[in-house]
Design a protein around this motif. Structure first.
Motif, short mmCIF file in Angstrom:
data_model
loop_
_atom_site.label_atom_id
_atom_site.label_comp_id
_atom_site.label_asym_id
_atom_site.label_seq_id
_atom_site.Cartn_x
_atom_site.Cartn_y
_atom_site.Cartn_z
N SER A 142 0.78 -1.32 0.04
CA SER A 142 0.10 0.01 0.05
C SER A 142 0.81 1.15 0.08
N GLN A 143 2.06 1.40 0.62
CA GLN A 143 2.89 2.29 0.58
C GLN A 143 3.59 2.50 -0.72
N VAL A 144 3.73 1.54 -1.65
CA VAL A 144 4.23 1.74 -2.74
C VAL A 144 3.24 2.40 -3.65
N LEU A 145 2.07 2.10 -3.56
CA LEU A 145 0.84 2.55 -4.34
C LEU A 145 0.57 3.98 -3.79
N SER A 146 0.94 4.26 -2.40
CA SER A 146 0.69 5.35 -2.11
C SER A 146 1.73 6.48 -2.91
N HIS A 147 3.00 6.03 -2.93
CA HIS A 147 3.94 6.89 -3.37
C HIS A 147 3.67 6.93 -4.80
N LEU A 148 3.25 5.99 -5.89
CA LEU A 148 2.90 6.22 -7.29
C LEU A 148 1.53 7.07 -7.41
N GLY A 149 0.73 6.80 -6.43
CA GLY A 149 -0.51 7.63 -6.41
C GLY A 149 -0.10 9.13 -6.20
N SER A 150 0.40 9.42 -5.11
CA SER A 150 0.65 10.83 -4.87
C SER A 150 1.64 11.45 -5.76
N GLY A 151 2.54 10.66 -6.53
CA GLY A 151 3.24 11.21 -7.67
C GLY A 151 2.46 11.30 -8.69
N ALA A 152 1.38 10.59 -9.00
CA ALA A 152 0.54 10.78 -10.12
C ALA A 152 -0.26 12.23 -10.05
N GLU A 171 5.54 23.21 -1.04
CA GLU A 171 4.34 23.24 -0.04
C GLU A 171 3.29 22.29 -0.47
N PHE A 172 3.04 22.65 -1.67
CA PHE A 172 1.96 21.71 -2.57
C PHE A 172 2.30 20.17 -2.35
N ASN A 173 3.66 19.82 -2.74
CA ASN A 173 4.03 18.31 -2.60
C ASN A 173 3.92 17.93 -1.24
N GLN A 174 4.30 18.68 -0.23
CA GLN A 174 4.39 18.14 1.11
C GLN A 174 2.89 18.03 1.52
N GLY A 175 1.97 18.81 0.94
CA GLY A 175 0.32 18.58 1.43
C GLY A 175 -0.05 17.37 0.66
N VAL A 176 0.07 16.93 -0.45
CA VAL A 176 -0.19 15.88 -1.10
C VAL A 176 0.30 14.51 -0.53
N TRP A 177 1.59 14.63 0.09
CA TRP A 177 2.29 13.41 0.45
C TRP A 177 1.54 13.10 1.90
N ALA A 178 1.28 14.26 2.76
CA ALA A 178 0.82 14.16 4.14
C ALA A 178 -0.69 13.63 4.08
N GLU A 213 -7.48 2.37 -3.77
CA GLU A 213 -8.37 2.82 -4.57
C GLU A 213 -8.00 4.05 -5.01
N ALA A 214 -7.40 5.01 -4.36
CA ALA A 214 -6.87 6.24 -4.88
C ALA A 214 -5.78 6.26 -5.85
#
Length: 263
Positions: free
Chosen positions: A43-53, A73-80, A92-93
């Motif tokens: 799920s963390q790999v998918l989170s990395h790919l999804g937030s990157g997308a 700051e935009f990136n930090q917000g997405v990652w959080a 799903e996301a």
């Protein structure tokens, strides 16, 4: 450039469809299973790919609207936000965010694919669509491997991605390669198959790709996809095909693994 850009976008689509189908069949236990990325579960790999997308889509829109870089700051917000999701939410996301990015790339017409310049925020200058899509393909292909290898020790990089990525392997090799990890220095002749390439790997004060050497310290014969995995740190012995050979006697595969510890 446009032909290669078109091929890269097609490879992003093929990769997305394959991974989205795989993710759609995962159980809750699958999503918390360890991945090929040693510190992340699936799920963390998918989170990395999804937030990157998601960041990639916003960055592309910023380029199309000529609104400039989004800023850290935009990136930090997405990652959080993605870090706070449950494993099921991340899965799903991811499918939604990556579909959005791929579809946006697919929707670019030929003049835009040729002329648009994208500020990725971490390079000294904006890049063309082909370069931006190629960097996303590199990230996507390797992290897809991280997911697949959790359930298939013999997993390989997608062939359509390998064909495109093999010629951009040198873009960051000076940054990701650690010459100090090698006891001494060496020049290796690298001969790949599927596709065939003949190049040189120079490990001295830094790590660099060079012309194929006439008198190398060793000869590495390998499928192209494993060469790409070697450079990215996905090279454990249990995931190394039997067809990989390093001859010469002065340097070993384990020596090369130390030069590319991963990132």
């Amino acid at each position: 450039m446009t032909d290669r850009t078109d091929q890269t976008i097609k490879a992003l689509r093929t990769g997305h469809d394959e991974l989205a189908t795989l993710v759609g069949g995962f159980t809750a236990d699958d999503l918390t299973h360890g991945s090929g990325a040693s510190q992340w579960d699936i799920s963390q790999v998918l989170s990395h790919l999804g937030s990157g997308a998601e960041i990639g889509s916003a960055t592309l829109e910023a380029a199309l609207n000529a609104s400039g870089s989004l800023g850290g700051e935009f990136n930090q917000g997405v990652w959080a936000r993605w870090d706070a999701m449950s494993p099921a939410q991340r899965a799903e996301a991811f499918v939604h965010a990556n579909e959005t990015l791929v579809r946006r790339y697919e929707g670019l017409d030929a003049p835009t694919r040729e002329q648009l310049r994208i500020d990725l925020g971490f390079l000294p200058a904006p890049v063309d669509v082909g370069t931006a899509a190629g960097m996303r393909l590199n990230e996507f292909a390797h992290h897809t491997w991280d997911v697949k290898v959790a359930f298939d020790p013999a997993a390989t990089l997608a062939p359509e991605a390998t064909e495109l990525l093999i010629d951009q392997a040198g873009m960051l090799i000076g940054f990701i390669g650690k010459a100090d990890n090698l006891d001494g220095q060496a020049t290796i002749a690298v001969q790949t198959t599927s596709p065939q390439r003949s190049i040189g790997l120079d490990v001295r004060d830094a790590v660099a790709l060079v012309e194929a050497p006439a008198h190398p310290d060793g000869v590495l014969s390998t499928p192209a996809e494993w060469w790409l995995r070697l450079v990215s740190g996905r090279h454990a012995a249990e995931h190394t095909p039997a067809t990989v050979r390093l001859t010469g006697g002065t340097i070993t595969l384990d020596d090369l693994r130390k030069v590319f510890p991963g990132y």
